[in-house]
Write a protein that holds these residues in place. Structure first.
Motif, PDB file in Angstrom:
ATOM      1  N   PRO A  15       0.807  -1.228   0.000  1.00 48.88           N
ATOM      2  CA  PRO A  15       0.000   0.000   0.000  1.00 48.88           C
ATOM      3  C   PRO A  15       0.843   1.282   0.000  1.00 48.88           C
ATOM      4  O   PRO A  15       0.454   2.277  -0.612  1.00 48.88           O
ATOM      5  CB  PRO A  15      -0.822  -0.104   1.291  1.00 48.88           C
ATOM      6  N   VAL A  16       1.996   1.268   0.651  1.00 49.61           N
ATOM      7  CA  VAL A  16       2.877   2.436   0.676  1.00 49.61           C
ATOM      8  C   VAL A  16       3.397   2.752  -0.724  1.00 49.61           C
ATOM      9  O   VAL A  16       3.632   3.904  -1.061  1.00 49.61           O
ATOM     10  CB  VAL A  16       4.056   2.202   1.650  1.00 49.61           C
ATOM     11  N   LEU A  17       3.542   1.732  -1.549  1.00 52.04           N
ATOM     12  CA  LEU A  17       4.153   1.903  -2.870  1.00 52.04           C
ATOM     13  C   LEU A  17       3.175   2.353  -3.946  1.00 52.04           C
ATOM     14  O   LEU A  17       3.581   2.621  -5.071  1.00 52.04           O
ATOM     15  CB  LEU A  17       4.854   0.614  -3.281  1.00 52.04           C
ATOM     16  N   LYS A  18       1.898   2.483  -3.618  1.00 58.26           N
ATOM     17  CA  LYS A  18       0.914   2.919  -4.610  1.00 58.26           C
ATOM     18  C   LYS A  18       1.309   4.253  -5.246  1.00 58.26           C
ATOM     19  O   LYS A  18       1.186   4.437  -6.449  1.00 58.26           O
ATOM     20  CB  LYS A  18      -0.475   3.009  -3.984  1.00 58.26           C
ATOM     21  N   GLY A  19       1.799   5.178  -4.445  1.00 59.50           N
ATOM     22  CA  GLY A  19       2.214   6.481  -4.984  1.00 59.50           C
ATOM     23  C   GLY A  19       3.332   6.346  -6.005  1.00 59.50           C
ATOM     24  O   GLY A  19       3.342   7.042  -7.019  1.00 59.50           O
ATOM     25  N   ALA A  20       4.271   5.440  -5.764  1.00 60.91           N
ATOM     26  CA  ALA A  20       5.355   5.219  -6.723  1.00 60.91           C
ATOM     27  C   ALA A  20       4.817   4.614  -8.008  1.00 60.91           C
ATOM     28  O   ALA A  20       5.161   5.059  -9.110  1.00 60.91           O
ATOM     29  CB  ALA A  20       6.429   4.301  -6.119  1.00 60.91           C
ATOM     30  N   VAL A 113      14.250   9.055   0.646  1.00 61.51           N
ATOM     31  CA  VAL A 113      13.127   9.989   0.646  1.00 61.51           C
ATOM     32  C   VAL A 113      12.437   9.920   2.005  1.00 61.51           C
ATOM     33  O   VAL A 113      12.843   9.172   2.882  1.00 61.51           O
ATOM     34  CB  VAL A 113      12.139   9.683  -0.507  1.00 61.51           C
ATOM     35  N   ALA A 114      11.382  10.679   2.171  1.00 65.35           N
ATOM     36  CA  ALA A 114      10.659  10.741   3.437  1.00 65.35           C
ATOM     37  C   ALA A 114      10.029   9.397   3.793  1.00 65.35           C
ATOM     38  O   ALA A 114       9.834   8.536   2.925  1.00 65.35           O
ATOM     39  CB  ALA A 114       9.557  11.800   3.344  1.00 65.35           C
ATOM     40  N   ILE A 115       9.699   9.236   5.048  1.00 68.94           N
ATOM     41  CA  ILE A 115       8.980   8.050   5.500  1.00 68.94           C
ATOM     42  C   ILE A 115       7.693   7.929   4.689  1.00 68.94           C
ATOM     43  O   ILE A 115       6.927   8.888   4.569  1.00 68.94           O
ATOM     44  CB  ILE A 115       8.674   8.140   7.011  1.00 68.94           C
ATOM     45  N   ASP A 116       7.492   6.761   4.088  1.00 59.06           N
ATOM     46  CA  ASP A 116       6.345   6.460   3.211  1.00 59.06           C
ATOM     47  C   ASP A 116       6.306   7.354   1.974  1.00 59.06           C
ATOM     48  O   ASP A 116       5.261   7.506   1.341  1.00 59.06           O
ATOM     49  CB  ASP A 116       5.011   6.562   3.977  1.00 59.06           C
ATOM     50  N   GLY A 117       7.435   7.923   1.566  1.00 55.10           N
ATOM     51  CA  GLY A 117       7.494   8.872   0.454  1.00 55.10           C
ATOM     52  C   GLY A 117       7.683   8.229  -0.911  1.00 55.10           C
ATOM     53  O   GLY A 117       8.586   8.620  -1.660  1.00 55.10           O
ATOM     54  N   SER A 118       6.842   7.283  -1.250  1.00 53.71           N
ATOM     55  CA  SER A 118       7.067   6.540  -2.489  1.00 53.71           C
ATOM     56  C   SER A 118       6.873   7.373  -3.755  1.00 53.71           C
ATOM     57  O   SER A 118       7.559   7.155  -4.754  1.00 53.71           O
ATOM     58  CB  SER A 118       6.207   5.282  -2.539  1.00 53.71           C
TER      59      SER A 118
END
Length: 161
Positions: A15-20, A113-118
């Motif tokens: 889920p964290v990687l959705k932004g990436a 990058v930032a924590i959870d900063g994908s």
């Protein structure tokens, strides 16, 4: 165009990687995602990193929480750029992962990058690839212009009561 590898230490990081994934798709950058653990599958993680250049990758993104050794473990096996994403965990809110990712020894760089900063990890990967890819550089310029215009649009609609 070179590909981007997105490696996560656990499928719980997905889920964290959705932004990436969203940014890479938006910028039309080919990518692969894999689950390799620096601690549970170290031989497979090392083999992937060692062969990444020959497989057409230009940048590796590594997401991990807690001890967050994955980015460093990959960087130890390749001279490709490695971008670490510290993943927030319930233990120390991601501070442990941030410190584990950013505190690499001299000679073994990992961009962090930032924590959870994908999303920013994907954008940094794109900027690295765009050094040699004019079409990608133009897509990044377009994205920046759109961000610029969106902020000015919000400013024009701002109303304070």
């Amino acid at each position: 165009m070179k590909k981007v590898a997105v490696i996560m230490g656990s499928d719980s990081d997905l889920p964290v990687l959705k932004g990436a994934f969203d940014q890479l798709k938006k910028l039309e950058i080919p990518f692969e995602a894999h689950v390799y653990s620096a601690h549970r599958t170290p031989a497979e993680a090392a083999a992937f990193a060692r062969s990444a250049r020959e497989q057409g990758f230009g940048v590796l993104i590594a997401a991990a929480g807690k001890a967050a050794h994955l980015a460093g473990a990959l960087a130890a096996q390749t001279t490709l750029p490695v971008i670490g994403i510290p993943v927030k965990s319930s233990t120390l809110d991601g501070l442990d992962a941030l410190l584990s990712t950013v505190q690499m020894p001299s000679g073994m760089p990992v961009a962090t990058v930032a924590i959870d900063g994908s999303a920013n990890a994907a954008l940094l990967a794109a900027q690295i690839l765009a050094v040699e890819d004019a079409a990608l550089a133009e897509r990044l310029d377009d994205l920046r212009r759109a961000q610029h215009d969106a902020v000015l649009e919000k400013d024009s609609r701002l109303v304070i009561d």
